[in-house]
Design a protein around this motif. Structure first.
Motif, PDB file in Angstrom:
ATOM      1  N   PHE A 100      63.543  71.082  61.430  1.00  0.00           N
ATOM      2  CA  PHE A 100      64.088  71.152  60.069  1.00  0.00           C
ATOM      3  C   PHE A 100      63.909  69.801  59.392  1.00  0.00           C
ATOM      4  O   PHE A 100      64.206  68.763  59.975  1.00  0.00           O
ATOM      5  CB  PHE A 100      65.569  71.535  60.088  1.00  0.00           C
ATOM      6  CG  PHE A 100      66.174  71.614  58.717  1.00  0.00           C
ATOM      7  CD1 PHE A 100      65.948  72.726  57.921  1.00  0.00           C
ATOM      8  CD2 PHE A 100      66.946  70.576  58.213  1.00  0.00           C
ATOM      9  CE1 PHE A 100      66.485  72.807  56.645  1.00  0.00           C
ATOM     10  CE2 PHE A 100      67.485  70.651  56.947  1.00  0.00           C
ATOM     11  CZ  PHE A 100      67.265  71.774  56.158  1.00  0.00           C
ATOM     12  N   THR A 101      63.446  69.831  58.136  1.00  0.00           N
ATOM     13  CA  THR A 101      63.154  68.596  57.410  1.00  0.00           C
ATOM     14  C   THR A 101      64.111  68.405  56.241  1.00  0.00           C
ATOM     15  O   THR A 101      64.310  69.312  55.436  1.00  0.00           O
ATOM     16  CB  THR A 101      61.707  68.609  56.870  1.00  0.00           C
ATOM     17  OG1 THR A 101      60.804  68.681  57.980  1.00  0.00           O
ATOM     18  CG2 THR A 101      61.415  67.346  56.074  1.00  0.00           C
ATOM     19  N   VAL A 102      64.695  67.229  56.174  1.00  0.00           N
ATOM     20  CA  VAL A 102      65.513  66.810  55.036  1.00  0.00           C
ATOM     21  C   VAL A 102      64.652  65.895  54.175  1.00  0.00           C
ATOM     22  O   VAL A 102      64.176  64.864  54.643  1.00  0.00           O
ATOM     23  CB  VAL A 102      66.780  66.063  55.489  1.00  0.00           C
ATOM     24  CG1 VAL A 102      67.559  65.557  54.275  1.00  0.00           C
ATOM     25  CG2 VAL A 102      67.655  66.969  56.342  1.00  0.00           C
ATOM     26  N   GLU A 103      64.444  66.291  52.931  1.00  0.00           N
ATOM     27  CA  GLU A 103      63.628  65.499  52.020  1.00  0.00           C
ATOM     28  C   GLU A 103      64.475  64.395  51.385  1.00  0.00           C
ATOM     29  O   GLU A 103      65.677  64.561  51.175  1.00  0.00           O
ATOM     30  CB  GLU A 103      63.042  66.377  50.916  1.00  0.00           C
ATOM     31  CG  GLU A 103      62.186  67.529  51.407  1.00  0.00           C
ATOM     32  CD  GLU A 103      60.826  67.081  51.929  1.00  0.00           C
ATOM     33  OE1 GLU A 103      60.514  65.880  51.768  1.00  0.00           O
ATOM     34  OE2 GLU A 103      60.090  67.911  52.478  1.00  0.00           O
ATOM     35  N   THR A 142      62.802  64.611  59.896  1.00  0.00           N
ATOM     36  CA  THR A 142      62.654  65.899  60.561  1.00  0.00           C
ATOM     37  C   THR A 142      63.507  65.912  61.824  1.00  0.00           C
ATOM     38  O   THR A 142      63.434  64.993  62.636  1.00  0.00           O
ATOM     39  CB  THR A 142      61.181  66.173  60.908  1.00  0.00           C
ATOM     40  OG1 THR A 142      60.421  66.207  59.696  1.00  0.00           O
ATOM     41  CG2 THR A 142      61.031  67.502  61.628  1.00  0.00           C
ATOM     42  N   TYR A 143      64.304  66.965  61.985  1.00  0.00           N
ATOM     43  CA  TYR A 143      65.263  67.060  63.082  1.00  0.00           C
ATOM     44  C   TYR A 143      64.991  68.312  63.919  1.00  0.00           C
ATOM     45  O   TYR A 143      64.536  69.338  63.396  1.00  0.00           O
ATOM     46  CB  TYR A 143      66.694  67.140  62.542  1.00  0.00           C
ATOM     47  CG  TYR A 143      67.130  65.944  61.745  1.00  0.00           C
ATOM     48  CD1 TYR A 143      67.891  64.932  62.317  1.00  0.00           C
ATOM     49  CD2 TYR A 143      66.775  65.819  60.402  1.00  0.00           C
ATOM     50  CE1 TYR A 143      68.307  63.831  61.573  1.00  0.00           C
ATOM     51  CE2 TYR A 143      67.180  64.728  59.650  1.00  0.00           C
ATOM     52  CZ  TYR A 143      67.937  63.740  60.244  1.00  0.00           C
ATOM     53  OH  TYR A 143      68.339  62.652  59.505  1.00  0.00           O
ATOM     54  N   GLN A 144      65.290  68.221  65.192  1.00  0.00           N
ATOM     55  CA  GLN A 144      65.180  69.367  66.076  1.00  0.00           C
ATOM     56  C   GLN A 144      66.538  70.088  66.131  1.00  0.00           C
ATOM     57  O   GLN A 144      67.515  69.552  66.633  1.00  0.00           O
ATOM     58  CB  GLN A 144      64.756  68.919  67.486  1.00  0.00           C
ATOM     59  CG  GLN A 144      63.354  68.339  67.547  1.00  0.00           C
ATOM     60  CD  GLN A 144      62.300  69.309  67.035  1.00  0.00           C
ATOM     61  OE1 GLN A 144      62.293  70.491  67.397  1.00  0.00           O
ATOM     62  NE2 GLN A 144      61.403  68.811  66.191  1.00  0.00           N
ATOM     63  N   SER A 162      69.341  58.145  64.083  1.00  0.00           N
ATOM     64  CA  SER A 162      68.541  57.956  65.292  1.00  0.00           C
ATOM     65  C   SER A 162      67.864  59.259  65.731  1.00  0.00           C
ATOM     66  O   SER A 162      66.906  59.235  66.496  1.00  0.00           O
ATOM     67  CB  SER A 162      69.421  57.428  66.429  1.00  0.00           C
ATOM     68  OG  SER A 162      70.368  58.405  66.837  1.00  0.00           O
ATOM     69  N   LYS A 163      68.362  60.382  65.245  1.00  0.00           N
ATOM     70  CA  LYS A 163      67.774  61.667  65.601  1.00  0.00           C
ATOM     71  C   LYS A 163      66.709  62.118  64.605  1.00  0.00           C
ATOM     72  O   LYS A 163      66.092  63.166  64.772  1.00  0.00           O
ATOM     73  CB  LYS A 163      68.874  62.734  65.717  1.00  0.00           C
ATOM     74  CG  LYS A 163      69.799  62.548  66.917  1.00  0.00           C
ATOM     75  CD  LYS A 163      70.815  63.672  67.009  1.00  0.00           C
ATOM     76  CE  LYS A 163      71.584  63.642  68.336  1.00  0.00           C
ATOM     77  NZ  LYS A 163      72.297  62.395  68.560  1.00  0.00           N
ATOM     78  N   ALA A 164      66.537  61.330  63.543  1.00  0.00           N
ATOM     79  CA  ALA A 164      65.542  61.689  62.523  1.00  0.00           C
ATOM     80  C   ALA A 164      64.153  61.262  62.965  1.00  0.00           C
ATOM     81  O   ALA A 164      63.961  60.203  63.550  1.00  0.00           O
ATOM     82  CB  ALA A 164      65.883  61.028  61.194  1.00  0.00           C
ATOM     83  N   GLY A 165      63.187  62.082  62.672  1.00  0.00           N
ATOM     84  CA  GLY A 165      61.796  61.759  62.963  1.00  0.00           C
ATOM     85  C   GLY A 165      60.924  62.257  61.834  1.00  0.00           C
ATOM     86  O   GLY A 165      61.396  62.910  60.905  1.00  0.00           O
TER      87      GLY A 165
END
Length: 395
Positions: A100-103, A142-144, A162-165
């Motif tokens: 899932f992506t946060v813009e 982007t998060y899992q 820290s979980k964002a990629g």
């Protein structure tokens, strides 16, 4: 006088029954000795009345306030209970992994709708309420996640940077080459696609005044790059830069010039307080038809850091970015300058400075020459000697 006598008899008169027996069994009060004592008694009686009235008012205020506060707490609790009963939420923990992506720039409602669309949360309301309850800050990237998660569990992940990629940070002062190197470190992103766009002519992305070069036209910030085309990401950077220039009131016809001067100032000093003086030095040298003599531009033309400049680079007049041998501004900006550098290029400080030297690498202290040309040349040499003790590059 009449008032005093009335006061006296009002205080000391006793009523009697028909048979002459006083109603009160208490001994009669002693008559006052003077008018002063009568006034004193009257003042005491008034003070007692006022104190009693104040005490009554305070009690009423406390009681009313307590009832009011209790009512609102009860109402809030009842509303929260009713809301919780109505809002649909999964119990978790969820199943089926999903990216899932946060813009950048999205708010909780937009993010919640996207989560709902992917069946990660059961309702937008459950998510936005969880964000508000946790007073959480949601970060782009982007998060899992999993489908059918409890809303509060989703918020805990999206608020943990820290979980964002899958996002790219463009920093002030970075070159396009640095941005490309950073893209290459992001998993799941095709760095070749970005290289193709950023090394292209900018058709459909860059404004005409950029003349096909992306240098200086990438607005510093954080951008999501996964699940997006390279051209879309780069266009977002350029559009953000144009919007920023507009917000800073940079005229369209001056954008490239302002960005070029700002980028040099950004590269030459590391303190905001010097930007305005450096941009004035550049303008003063241009006005006097002098070469700029900036090592930062020579380093850029050779794709090295200023500390790696060689004598052959300094002597190479074929390098259009060699501002020691070629007059005027370099062909393009040499980095992506920050807002304060742009503002300084737009409105340089007033002064006659022609040279500056960073004399202390640790503190960033920079000294500027002033006075006649001869005086400034002498000062420049003095500052160079001072700078050499710290092995700093001078300009």
């Amino acid at each position: 006088m009449a008032e005093d006598f009335e006061e006296f008899f009002s205080d000391n008169t006793q009523w009697v029954e028909d048979h002459g027996t006083p109603v009160s069994s208490a001994a009669p009060p002693k008559p006052p000795k003077s008018r002063r004592e009568m006034r004193k008694r009257r003042a005491q009686r008034q003070r007692r009345m006022i104190s009693t009235l104040i005490a009554i008012i305070v009690v009423i205020v406390v009681v009313v306030g307590g009832v009011y506060a209790g009512y609102h707490r009860l109402r809030a609790w009842n509303n929260a209970r009713n809301v919780s009963a109505v809002i649909a939420d999964y119990s978790g923990p969820g199943a089926n992994d999903v990216a899932f992506t946060v813009e950048s720039g999205q708010g909780p409602a937009d993010i919640g709708q996207n989560l709902l669309d992917q069946d990660i949360v059961k309702s937008v309301e459950a998510f936005t309420n969880a964000v508000a309850s946790a007073n959480a800050t949601l970060y782009p990237g982007t998060y899992q996640l999993k489908q059918q998660m409890k809303a509060s569990d989703v918020v805990a992940i999206l608020s943990d940077q820290s979980k964002a990629g899958g996002f790219l940070e463009v920093k002030p002062g970075e070159r396009v080459s640095t941005v490309l190197a950073n893209v290459a470190t992001i998993d799941g992103v095709n760095a070749d696609d970005f290289a193709s766009v950023l090394k292209g002519d900018g058709s459909g992305i860059l404004p005409a005044e950029a003349e096909g070069s992306f240098e200086g036209w990438l607005e510093p910030g954080t951008y999501t790059v996964t699940n997006r085309s390279a051209s879309d990401v780069v266009k977002a950077m350029v559009d953000a830069r144009i919007a920023k220039l507009d917000s800073l009131s940079v005229p369209a016809e001056s954008r490239q010039r302002v960005l070029t001067i700002a980028s040099i100032a950004e590269a030459e000093v590391n303190k905001d307080e010097y930007y305005g003086k450096v941009t004035r030095v550049i303008e003063n040298r241009l006005a006097q038809d002098m070469t700029l003599g900036m090592d930062s531009t020579i380093a850029y033309g050779n794709n090295v850091e200023p500390s790696k400049i060689t004598q052959s680079m300094l002597d190479d007049a074929s390098n259009p970015y060699n501002t020691r041998t070629n007059k005027g501004l370099p062909p393009t900006p040499i980095s992506n300058p920050a807002d304060k550098a742009i503002q300084a290029a737009l409105k340089p400080e007033e002064g006659d400075w022609l040279y500056f030297v960073t004399v202390n690498l640790t503190t960033g202290e920079t000294k500027f020459t002033t006075g006649s040309l001869d005086e400034q040349n002498a000062q420049f040499q003095q500052y160079v000697n001072e700078y050499k003790t710290g092995n700093e590059n001078a300009n």
